[in-house]
Design an enzyme around this catalytic site. Structure first.
Site, PDB file in Angstrom:
ATOM      1  N   CYS A   1     -12.941   2.259   0.891  1.00  0.00           N
ATOM      2  CA  CYS A   1     -12.368   1.406   1.937  1.00  0.00           C
ATOM      3  C   CYS A   1     -13.128   1.541   3.247  1.00  0.00           C
ATOM      4  O   CYS A   1     -13.111   0.630   4.081  1.00  0.00           O
ATOM      5  CB  CYS A   1     -10.899   1.771   2.184  1.00  0.00           C
ATOM      6  SG  CYS A   1      -9.778   1.330   0.852  1.00  0.00           S
TER       7      CYS A   1
ATOM      8  N   HIS B   1      -5.800  -4.006  -3.343  1.00  0.00           N
ATOM      9  CA  HIS B   1      -7.147  -4.564  -3.391  1.00  0.00           C
ATOM     10  C   HIS B   1      -7.804  -4.153  -4.697  1.00  0.00           C
ATOM     11  O   HIS B   1      -7.482  -3.097  -5.261  1.00  0.00           O
ATOM     12  CB  HIS B   1      -8.014  -4.066  -2.231  1.00  0.00           C
ATOM     13  CG  HIS B   1      -7.590  -4.557  -0.888  1.00  0.00           C
ATOM     14  ND1 HIS B   1      -7.587  -3.755   0.241  1.00  0.00           N
ATOM     15  CD2 HIS B   1      -7.164  -5.777  -0.479  1.00  0.00           C
ATOM     16  CE1 HIS B   1      -7.179  -4.461   1.285  1.00  0.00           C
ATOM     17  NE2 HIS B   1      -6.902  -5.678   0.873  1.00  0.00           N
TER      18      HIS B   1
ATOM     19  N   ASN C   1       0.869  -1.174   0.000  1.00  0.00           N
ATOM     20  CA  ASN C   1       0.000   0.000   0.000  1.00  0.00           C
ATOM     21  C   ASN C   1       0.911   1.230   0.000  1.00  0.00           C
ATOM     22  O   ASN C   1       1.486   1.595   1.027  1.00  0.00           O
ATOM     23  CB  ASN C   1      -0.902  -0.029   1.237  1.00  0.00           C
ATOM     24  CG  ASN C   1      -1.895   1.118   1.277  1.00  0.00           C
ATOM     25  OD1 ASN C   1      -1.613   2.216   0.820  1.00  0.00           O
ATOM     26  ND2 ASN C   1      -3.060   0.866   1.855  1.00  0.00           N
TER      27      ASN C   1
ATOM     28  N   GLU D   1      -9.392 -11.065   1.907  1.00  0.00           N
ATOM     29  CA  GLU D   1      -9.381  -9.648   2.286  1.00  0.00           C
ATOM     30  C   GLU D   1     -10.772  -9.021   2.247  1.00  0.00           C
ATOM     31  O   GLU D   1     -10.907  -7.804   2.290  1.00  0.00           O
ATOM     32  CB  GLU D   1      -8.435  -8.890   1.358  1.00  0.00           C
ATOM     33  CG  GLU D   1      -6.998  -9.362   1.425  1.00  0.00           C
ATOM     34  CD  GLU D   1      -6.219  -8.767   2.597  1.00  0.00           C
ATOM     35  OE1 GLU D   1      -6.266  -7.556   2.788  1.00  0.00           O
ATOM     36  OE2 GLU D   1      -5.563  -9.547   3.321  1.00  0.00           O
TER      37      GLU D   1
END
Length: 475
Positions: free
Chosen positions: A398, A276, A51, A200
């Site tokens: 998110c 993601h 990330n 996830e």
């Protein structure tokens, strides 16, 4: 025209209104955004390898109070559109259970003192407020899609990163507390904590449908298939979601194979920072906004989605594809354009709730102008400032877990978790009482932070009318 908003806690420039009661809406089922909020221990630990934003802001000073207010602003914005908005409570931090399992003993203050001296990075992990990103909390399949006609929840096991791996137990308990009626809700354990079944959550899952109450197509995206031969994995960053995990969740939820689509992430996208799928595509109802480099074999993926949508949902799935020439992978990751929330207004039409960064970057802003002027349902873009979340690597999408619920399901959920003007005002005052306006890495060693966090969580559980949900509240 793009409706440009820059929202702040000091002032709103949109007329907020109470959402209509579900009975007054046209559909028989509704998408509810269950948002997470950062806790008093919100810090920039740089804990998420792969990330890029999280890594870039490692060990900088955070502002927990601003982080909270920004998230509440976003919830109020979504609520103002006439949509149902709710929130999930904070995870208890620090995670003492994890520290004791790692061999730390003594009183809580003694444990904090030992860890702060020996391993400040471990302390940051156990103080992490990453539970705010509820898109990773679970995968949810509504009752219209499942084999037993109940809404199914599978908490993500999040085995890739330690600070996330400590979340599933509390996540599962909270989901069971909120969605407690076993005749309407089916709760599963997280998948086995194995690299083969790395999961996830909804950050790699979307659902397409003609209306929320009708059967839909469930879209699962994975980065790794261990049965596949050849060198097709990312070279720089790890692929977090496996095909095996996605297939297992579809099986647990009783989703018919003809109503599922499995797609593999482009390894080049993962190496560019797409940890993601919700960093490179977003879908809702019959609209799919995605980057041309999001998936391997993109043409076959979209063809399968369109075919199955037409056969099982009726009508056409509307694809809004952004080419790499129009926006590079690096620009997509830098702007978090695809981590916008795509929502449907009660009157029809789609709205993109985008990070304010998208309005500040010329090429991205011009692209959004093109999208809203084109022939697709996205006719409005609202910009919201979630800078504190963005610095830790999480944009608007998110911060929410989407749950489709019928009127009957809504009727059995504790109303205290649903957003309202009154709740917003209460939470602002609550944040002013309990949240610091700056938190540096060395502040994590302050024993007062534990006390402040406990006081905040104790009061929050009362505000949300959830009872004693934390271990420290029980005798």
């Amino acid at each position: 025209m793009i409706f440009f908003l820059v929202l702040s806690c000091e002032g709103f420039i949109v007329n907020f209104k109470q959402p209509p009661h579900p009975a007054h809406l046209a559909e028989e089922a509704f998408e509810v955004n269950f948002d997470g909020i950062p806790g008093p221990t919100h810090n920039f630990g740089g804990l998420a390898y792969g990330n890029i934003r999280s890594m870039a802001n490692r060990l900088s000073v955070s502002n927990p109070r601003a982080a909270l207010f920004q998230c509440l602003t976003k919830m109020k914005l979504v609520h103002s559109l006439g949509l149902l908005q709710a929130l999930l409570p904070l995870h208890p931090r620090p995670a003492f259970e994890a520290l004791r399992r790692l061999g730390y003993s003594g009183s809580e203050t003694q444990i904090l003192e030992k860890v702060s001296k020996e391993n400040i990075n471990l302390l940051a992990r156990c103080y992490s407020s990453s539970g705010m990103w509820t898109a990773n909390a679970a995968t949810v399949s509504p009752c219209a899609d499942t084999g037993d006609g109940r809404t199914h929840f599978t908490p993500a096991n999040l085995i890739n990163l330690f600070h996330r791996y400590i979340e599933p137990s509390f996540t599962g308990a909270i989901l069971r507390r909120i969605f407690h009626d076993e005749s309407k809700f089916n709760h599963h354990m997280p998948l086995p904590g194995s690299w083969d079944y790395a999961d996830e959550g909804a950050a790699n899952h979307s659902r397409f449908c003609s209306s929320y109450g009708a059967a839909g197509i469930e879209f699962f995206v994975y980065g790794r298939d261990d049965s596949e031969e050849g060198d097709s994995r990312p070279a720089v960053f790890p692929a977090r979601q496996t095909l095996e995990a996605s297939v297992a969740i579809a099986r647990l939820h009783g989703i018919e194979p003809e109503k599922t689509v499995f797609a593999r992430q482009n390894p080049d996208a993962i190496d560019a920072g797409v940890f993601h799928n919700d960093v490179i595509s977003v879908g809702n109802k019959n609209v799919f906004l995605f980057h041309s480099d999001a998936f391997c074999n993109s043409d076959s993926v979209t063809a399968e989605l369109k075919r199955k949508f037409s056969e099982h949902c009726g009508g056409n799935l509307i694809l809004v594809e952004v080419s790499s020439k129009r926006l590079s992978l690096a620009e997509a990751v830098d702007s978090y354009l695809f981590n916008s929330q795509l929502v449907s207004e009660p009157e029809g039409g789609a709205v993109l709730v985008a990070p304010s960064e998208c309005g500040e970057k010329k090429r991205v802003y011009e692209l959004l102008e093109e999208i809203v002027s084109d022939e697709n349902p996205i006719k409005k873009v609202l910009f919201v400032d979630v800078d504190q979340s963005m610095k830790n690597g999480g944009g608007p999408a998110c911060l929410r877990l989407r749950v489709v619920l019928t009127n009957e399901e809504l009727a059995v959920i504790n109303p205290g978790i649903f957003f309202s003007q009154q709740l917003h005002e209460e939470l602002i005052l609550w944040g002013e009482r309990h949240y610091r306006d700056h938190l540096s890495p060395k502040d994590l060693a302050d024993p007062n932070l534990l006390y402040e966090s406990r006081c905040a969580l104790d009061e929050l559980s009362g505000i949300l009318d959830l009872g004693s949900i934390y271990d420290f509240q029980r005798p």
